[in-house]
Enzyme design. Structure first.
Site: not given
Ligand code: NAD
Ligand code: GLY
Length: 361
Positions: A185, A245, A237, A143, A265, A248, A227, A121
């Site tokens: 990025e 994004n 978010e 994330k 990507h 994206h 960031k 957990r």
């Protein structure tokens, strides 16, 4: 070791530092303050292990250090591979005070973070990003996820690390194409929130392409500052974080149309950012001159500046409709009000979007 820069992701009791510098992995004791128990599991992959695993484990002489070496590639970012991490934790009897260390790019970082969020957990974890993309983006902000056959990053959690240690020397071994993909990025931060940084990137693109250490350190620091600031304002978010994004929605559609096989990507994001800039221009927000500056900078970084010809407008729209930013069936896009100012909006003419997707630039 050269200078170590320390930034903070400010999230109250979940706040943590980002350490950036050349040669950090060789600094004795740097990781130790962020490890609370006596057990550590280093998660890495078969490409990175021969390069950096020994350096990392040598810095932890007083701990029980176990390792798990995953197969390399986005196609292994799934629940089966995640289980290899849990298998090792259980085999080696790791308890709730264990710390997981992600040594690698965004794939290893996202999977390790998710494993840490789930094991018993929730246990501590540390990000040691080794790609440019991971140093400027994926290791910061919590994330974590794995892919599902029906969607990228669809199974995951917001779960913050104890710290991020970005040793810019590790980028020396990164293949050129992966490095350039990370630059997309970096450019993104200039476009969404930092026009001065965009100007700096225009002036320093050659130095960055040559991987000049000072330029690279500045680019990583400035990206992480942006960031960290955005994540500190909106951890989960609910609003502003979505501007991260930019490009994206278009980019994911390109990646999905190619079954994640052809473009990296960052390459898809680069093309997507020019498409978002062009839509912003068609809406009368961005000047033609600024849209051309964006395209020129990305081209200088040897990144694609438009989608491949073989994706038609209908396919594009269908793929964009499954984007995570779609709310109640309405497509929302990150667009540019001006250079350095992005907004998330559904306030655009869909005919404009269709025209854009039909044009081959
Ligand atoms: P990656 O992790 O697949 O790494 C790219 C390649 O470089 C791999 O083959 C890897 O083994 C290799 N590599 C890594 N470090 C190296 C080094 N120092 N020297 C030599 N080779 C090295 O790809 P990536 O671009 O780092 O990350 C992409 C992933 O990140 C995607 O899964 C994406 O969904 C995720 N992502 C997450 C976030 C987030 O906020 N969590 C943000 C952006 C992207
Ligand atoms: N890379 C997008 C985010 O972290 O929100």
């Amino acid at each position: 070791m050269s200078t170590c820069i320390t930034l903070t992701v400010d999230l109250g009791e979940r706040s943590y530092p980002i350490l950036i510098g050349a040669g950090l992995l060789k600094t004795p004791g740097l990781l130790v303050p962020y490890i609370s128990g006596s057990q550590v599991l280093v998660v890495t992959n078969e490409t990175i292990a021969p390069l950096y695993l020994e350096q990392l484990t040598a810095a932890l002489p007083a701990h029980q250090v176990d390792t798990v070496i995953l197969p390399d590639g986005e196609k292994y970012k799934n629940l089966d591979t995640l289980n290899l991490i849990f298998d090792r934790l259980l085999e080696q009897r790791h308890n709730r005070t264990t710390t997981l260390i992600a040594l690698g790019g965004g794939v290893v970082g996202d999977m390790t973070g998710f494993a840490a969020a789930c094991y018993q957990r929730g246990v501590n974890f540390i990000q040691v990003p080794t790609t440019l993309l991971a140093q400027v983006d994926s290791s910061v902000g919590g994330k974590t996820a794995v892919n599902h056959p029906k969607g990228k990053n669809m199974i995951g959690a917001f779960y913050q690390p104890q710290c991020v240690i970005a040793d810019t020397t590790t980028l020396d071994t990164l293949p050129d194409r992966e490095y350039r993909s990370g630059l997309a990025e970096v450019v993104k931060y200039g476009l969404i929130a930092d026009a001065d940084f965009f100007n700096w990137l225009e002036l320093n693109a050659d130095a960055l392409m040559a991987r000049q250490p000072e330029a690279l350190a500045t680019a990583v620091r400035r990206s992480c500052e942006n960031k960290a600031r955005i994540v500190s304002q909106d951890e989960r978010e609910g609003g502003i974080r979505a501007i991260l994004n930019l490009g994206h929605s278009f980019g994911h559609a390109i990646e999905t149309a190619q079954s994640y096989c052809d473009w990296l990507h960052g390459e898809a994001v680069a093309a997507g950012m020019v498409m978002a800039a062009e839509l912003s221009r068609l809406l009368g927000w961005l000047s033609l001159a600024d849209r051309q500056r964006i395209e020129r900078l990305l081209a200088k970084c040897q990144l694609p500046t438009w989608a491949p010809d073989n994706i038609d407008a209908k396919t594009f729209i269908a793929l964009m409709a499954v984007d995570k930013k779609v709310l109640d069936g309405t497509l929302r896009l990150v667009l540019l009000k001006s250079l350095g100012h992005a907004v998330v909006t559904s306030d655009f003419d869909t005919d404009c979007l269709s025209r854009l997707l039909s044009s081959k630039e």
